[in-house]
Design an enzyme around this catalytic site. Structure first.
Site, PDB file in Angstrom:
ATOM      1  N   ARG A 132       2.572 -16.504  -3.112  1.00  0.00           N
ATOM      2  CA  ARG A 132       3.799 -16.853  -2.743  1.00  0.00           C
ATOM      3  C   ARG A 132       4.632 -15.817  -2.206  1.00  0.00           C
ATOM      4  O   ARG A 132       4.848 -14.783  -2.841  1.00  0.00           O
ATOM      5  CB  ARG A 132       4.356 -17.307  -4.435  1.00  0.00           C
ATOM      6  CG  ARG A 132       6.381 -17.927  -4.434  1.00  0.00           C
ATOM      7  CD  ARG A 132       7.112 -18.029  -5.577  1.00  0.00           C
ATOM      8  NE  ARG A 132       6.644 -16.625  -6.564  1.00  0.00           N
ATOM      9  CZ  ARG A 132       7.878 -17.028  -7.144  1.00  0.00           C
ATOM     10  NH1 ARG A 132       8.320 -17.967  -7.293  1.00  0.00           N
ATOM     11  NH2 ARG A 132       8.187 -15.857  -7.680  1.00  0.00           N
ATOM     12  N   THR A 169      10.163 -16.598   1.124  1.00  0.00           N
ATOM     13  CA  THR A 169      10.831 -17.732   1.216  1.00  0.00           C
ATOM     14  C   THR A 169      10.471 -18.894  -0.215  1.00  0.00           C
ATOM     15  O   THR A 169      10.970 -20.034  -0.313  1.00  0.00           O
ATOM     16  CB  THR A 169      10.372 -19.178   2.344  1.00  0.00           C
ATOM     17  OG1 THR A 169       8.333 -18.453   1.797  1.00  0.00           O
ATOM     18  CG2 THR A 169       9.951 -18.742   3.307  1.00  0.00           C
ATOM     19  N   ASP A 226       5.387 -11.627 -14.581  1.00  0.00           N
ATOM     20  CA  ASP A 226       4.427 -11.532 -13.651  1.00  0.00           C
ATOM     21  C   ASP A 226       2.772 -11.932 -14.642  1.00  0.00           C
ATOM     22  O   ASP A 226       2.661 -10.834 -14.847  1.00  0.00           O
ATOM     23  CB  ASP A 226       4.205 -10.362 -12.637  1.00  0.00           C
ATOM     24  CG  ASP A 226       3.118 -11.250 -11.156  1.00  0.00           C
ATOM     25  OD1 ASP A 226       1.996 -11.658 -11.492  1.00  0.00           O
ATOM     26  OD2 ASP A 226       3.362 -11.226  -9.982  1.00  0.00           O
ATOM     27  N   ASP A 236      -0.149  -9.717 -12.235  1.00  0.00           N
ATOM     28  CA  ASP A 236       0.110  -7.501 -13.122  1.00  0.00           C
ATOM     29  C   ASP A 236      -0.443  -8.028 -14.446  1.00  0.00           C
ATOM     30  O   ASP A 236      -0.598  -6.920 -14.734  1.00  0.00           O
ATOM     31  CB  ASP A 236       1.910  -8.147 -12.448  1.00  0.00           C
ATOM     32  CG  ASP A 236       1.295  -7.656 -11.101  1.00  0.00           C
ATOM     33  OD1 ASP A 236       0.665  -7.628 -10.345  1.00  0.00           O
ATOM     34  OD2 ASP A 236       2.749  -7.471 -10.584  1.00  0.00           O
TER      35      ASP A 236
END
Length: 361
Positions: A256, A260, A352, A355
């Site tokens: 990602r 944006t 995340d 992670d």
């Protein structure tokens, strides 16, 4: 559908309202009484509803008394009746999903007419319970144990199994270690996969047992592909492979863009016969929906037509975006969260997932 309905004096006003609603919706109603608010004994009418369903005169039954307790007990004394006392739409759904209930009991003094109507609305034309639409009008939410879908319109399934909820809650905790997080991801994937694979085709196979030759049901072919979205989607693969060890595994690499929030492809490799396979696209998080939409775009361009998407946690925005972009794709979710924050992360979320799976933060 023919629906038997019965009540005692306390349930009479609600019975009449439910009866009027069912008739207006095109159902045939078999009214076994009572027909006034004059005091009567509820077991008579609970038994009458049960016998109407057990004999085949009605396909389903609705039994109403003041609390719902007594009349449900009376119904359940009839052989072949599985009457469930319901006080919420969720209970009405669950009693069919897990208990195959054929009669719903309600307490007229315990619930509102509006709630009673909502529970009755969960009866579709096939006598199966359908869940309410809670995200967007365009999304059809369905119970897990459907046996057939007449049209190929994607459904959204939010799992409510206690083990899934418990394990996802553990994954949310900041104190959960990388090792624990990986193990939990595998366990949740296996639990979700159990339901997501419910509609796999079976065939009759003749086998030898130690006692005799017999016909049994076995999976028809091995036409399954698991496609994780790299890298976090890899956390789902082992759990799925534990269920279907002969499945082929493809990979779609996306990241990602931090500015944006749009997905960028960097890798895509799928089984050569992907068009023949039922594809399970897996990714822990469904935030904006961009990565899932792009991954499914890539898979469809390579010929796949039968696709399901599985994720741990989803935001309403992502669910709606994915369903709008790919309305034919079923979506399986372990937990539906509240919203996205200003950085397009799910709240409350779990951070995340990549992670936390690989200890890179």
């Amino acid at each position: 559908m023919i629906i038997a309905i019965g009540c005692d004096h306390a349930g009479y006003p609600l019975k009449e309202a439910v009866k009027e609603k069912l008739i207006a919706e095109g159902h045939e109603v078999l009214d076994v009484g009572t027909n006034s608010t004059e005091s009567v004994d509820y077991p008579i009418y609970g038994k009458a509803v049960g016998e109407a369903v057990a004999s085949g005169k009605a396909e389903r039954g609705v039994a109403i008394c003041g609390s719902g307790i007594g009349i449900s007990i009376a119904c359940n004394k009839v052989k072949g009746i599985r009457c469930a006392l319901c006080t919420s739409v969720e209970m009405a759904e669950m009693c069919r999903r897990h208990n195959n209930a054929n009669v719903i009991a309600m307490g007229a003094r315990m619930i509102s007419q509006e709630l009673a109507f909502e529970m009755i609305d969960t009866l579709d034309e096939d006598g199966n319970l359908r869940a309410e639409n809670t995200c967007a009008e365009s999304i059809c939410w369905k119970r897990f144990n459907r046996r057939k879908v007449m049209a190929r319109e994607g459904k959204v399934y939010v799992f409510d199994h206690p083990l899934i909820q418990h394990k996802v809650s553990l994954m949310r905790k900041t104190s959960t270690t990388v090792k624990e997080f990986r193990e939990l991801a595998t366990e949740v994937a296996m639990l979700m996969g159990f339901e997501a694979t419910r509609d796999l085709a079976l065939e009759d196979v003749e086998i030898e047992t130690p006692m005799c030759t017999t016909q049994v049901k076995m999976l028809k072919g091995e036409d399954i592909a698991i496609v994780p979205i790299l890298r976090a989607g890899l956390g789902f693969v082992d759990g799925m492979l534990a269920l279907v060890p002969n499945a082929k595994v493809g990979h779609v690499g996306l990241y990602r863009d931090p500015e944006t929030h749009k997905p960028v492809e960097y890798y895509c490799k799928l089984p050569v016969d992907i068009e023949k396979r039922e594809c399970f696209v897996v990714d822990p998080m469904l935030a904006t929906g961009g990565s899932a939409i792009a991954a499914i775009d890539f898979i469809k361009k390579r010929g796949a037509t039968n696709i399901k998407f599985m994720c741990l946690i989803a935001a309403p925005e992502g669910i709606e975006a994915l369903h709008t972009a790919h309305p034919d794709v079923d979506i399986y979710i372990a937990a539906k969260d509240e919203c996205l924050n200003e950085n397009a992360y799910i709240l409350p979320g779990l951070g995340d997932a990549g992670d936390r799976l690989y200890g890179t933060k």
